[in-house]
Design a protein around this motif. Structure first.
Motif, PDB file in Angstrom:
ATOM      1  N   SER A 202       0.830  -1.194   0.000  1.00 58.29           N
ATOM      2  CA  SER A 202       0.000   0.000   0.000  1.00 58.29           C
ATOM      3  C   SER A 202       0.869   1.250   0.000  1.00 58.29           C
ATOM      4  CB  SER A 202      -0.932  -0.001   1.221  1.00 58.29           C
ATOM      5  OG  SER A 202      -0.174   0.008   2.423  1.00 58.29           O
ATOM      6  N   THR A 203       0.287   2.333  -0.470  1.00 56.66           N
ATOM      7  CA  THR A 203       1.020   3.599  -0.515  1.00 56.66           C
ATOM      8  C   THR A 203       0.103   4.735  -0.111  1.00 56.66           C
ATOM      9  OG1 THR A 203       2.337   5.064  -1.929  1.00 56.66           O
ATOM     10  CG2 THR A 203       0.477   4.004  -2.959  1.00 56.66           C
ATOM     11  N   GLY A 204       0.667   5.746   0.511  1.00 51.34           N
ATOM     12  CA  GLY A 204      -0.114   6.908   0.915  1.00 51.34           C
ATOM     13  C   GLY A 204      -1.133   6.589   1.989  1.00 51.34           C
ATOM     14  N   PRO A 205      -1.874   7.594   2.415  1.00 50.01           N
ATOM     15  CA  PRO A 205      -2.904   7.360   3.440  1.00 50.01           C
ATOM     16  C   PRO A 205      -4.096   6.600   2.869  1.00 50.01           C
ATOM     17  CG  PRO A 205      -2.984   9.624   2.663  1.00 50.01           C
ATOM     18  CD  PRO A 205      -1.775   9.009   2.032  1.00 50.01           C
ATOM     19  N   SER A 206      -4.793   5.887   3.737  1.00 47.14           N
ATOM     20  CA  SER A 206      -5.992   5.158   3.332  1.00 47.14           C
ATOM     21  C   SER A 206      -7.179   6.116   3.235  1.00 47.14           C
ATOM     22  CB  SER A 206      -6.301   4.051   4.346  1.00 47.14           C
ATOM     23  OG  SER A 206      -6.531   4.625   5.633  1.00 47.14           O
ATOM     24  N   ALA A 207      -8.277   5.610   2.708  1.00 42.34           N
ATOM     25  CA  ALA A 207      -9.520   6.390   2.611  1.00 42.34           C
ATOM     26  C   ALA A 207     -10.620   5.648   3.363  1.00 42.34           C
ATOM     27  CB  ALA A 207      -9.902   6.598   1.164  1.00 42.34           C
ATOM     28  N   TYR A 208     -11.509   6.402   3.970  1.00 41.54           N
ATOM     29  CA  TYR A 208     -12.569   5.816   4.801  1.00 41.54           C
ATOM     30  C   TYR A 208     -13.916   6.274   4.269  1.00 41.54           C
ATOM     31  CZ  TYR A 208     -15.683   5.472   8.878  1.00 41.54           C
ATOM     32  OH  TYR A 208     -16.746   5.220   9.724  1.00 41.54           O
TER      33      TYR A 208
END
Length: 237
Positions: A202-208
């Motif tokens: 994974s890369t970068g921040p996750s999304a919710y």
């Protein structure tokens, strides 16, 4: 008689001495002449002339001229000095390889009527530059979930899904499969992690995203599609 003999003897002696001196003189002159005809063995037959100050100066001038001629010219085979700047353009040009992440997209999750037990994920590019939705979303439904749900390899798109600012990509998620006796749990949220260009991590921040109502989930039965640019390609999945 005695007086005459002595005079004669003295004269004779004087004459012999004179002849002897004459002979010696002649031999000495002859030897000198012979010795003058041949050079001495210890001396060179012809002596090299000593260089003059002018000759020495001329010789130095000649050497100096040769040195200046070969050393003052620039070596054309030498490599050019590096400026520290690369002239090679990056692959894809100007940041077009940037992945879509929670930092530059908005995620929504919507439960669909058909197929049943499916959720539609939509990511919209909210940034000012293009981003790529690589591979498939890594979907989790709870913090207790050890790993993301499986991905359907049959839904790989023909090309990377690139999103211009304001454009969207889609993925379908199945929360339940055929009843096999597995115990389900209910959740009202979806967490998506994004893949980089290389994938597998994974890369970068996750999304919710929050669901409008809770849905039943069995992690072992859940599955997601790859990101798609066209919703119609997965509507019936």
């Amino acid at each position: 008689m005695r007086t005459t003999f002595r005079i004669t003897a003295a004269a004779t002696t004087t004459l012999i001495a004179a002849l002897a001196l004459t002979a010696c003189g002649s031999d000495s002159g002859s030897d000198a002449a012979l010795s003058g005809d041949k050079p001495s063995a210890s001396a060179p037959a012809t002596a090299a002339p000593a260089p003059t100050a002018g000759d020495a100066a001329g010789s130095k001038g000649s050497d100096s001229g040769k040195g200046a001629g070969t050393g003052s010219g620039k070596h054309t085979g030498a490599p050019a000095k590096s400026t520290g700047k690369s002239t090679k353009k990056p692959s894809g040009g100007g940041g077009t390889d940037a992945p879509c992440t929670g930092a530059n997209v908005k995620l929504t999750a919507t439960e669909v009527n058909r197929p049943v037990n499916h959720i539609l994920l939509t990511v919209t590019n909210t940034g000012k530059t293009m981003c790529n939705a690589y591979d498939a979303p890594a979907v989790s439904f709870s913090n207790a979930q050890q790993s993301p749900i499986a991905v359907d390899k049959d839904t790989i798109p023909q090309a990377v899904v690139s999103l211009a600012p304001g454009a969207s990509a889609y993925a379908m998620v199945r929360t339940l499969g055929e009843d096999d006796g597995s115990e389900s749990y209910n959740t009202g949220q979806v967490v998506v992690y994004f893949q980089g260009k290389v994938g597998m991590e994974s890369t970068g921040p996750s999304a919710y995203a929050k669901l409008s109502k809770s849905v039943g989930v069995v992690d072992s039965q859940a599955m997601a599609t790859y990101w798609q640019s066209d919703l119609s390609s997965i509507e019936a999945w």
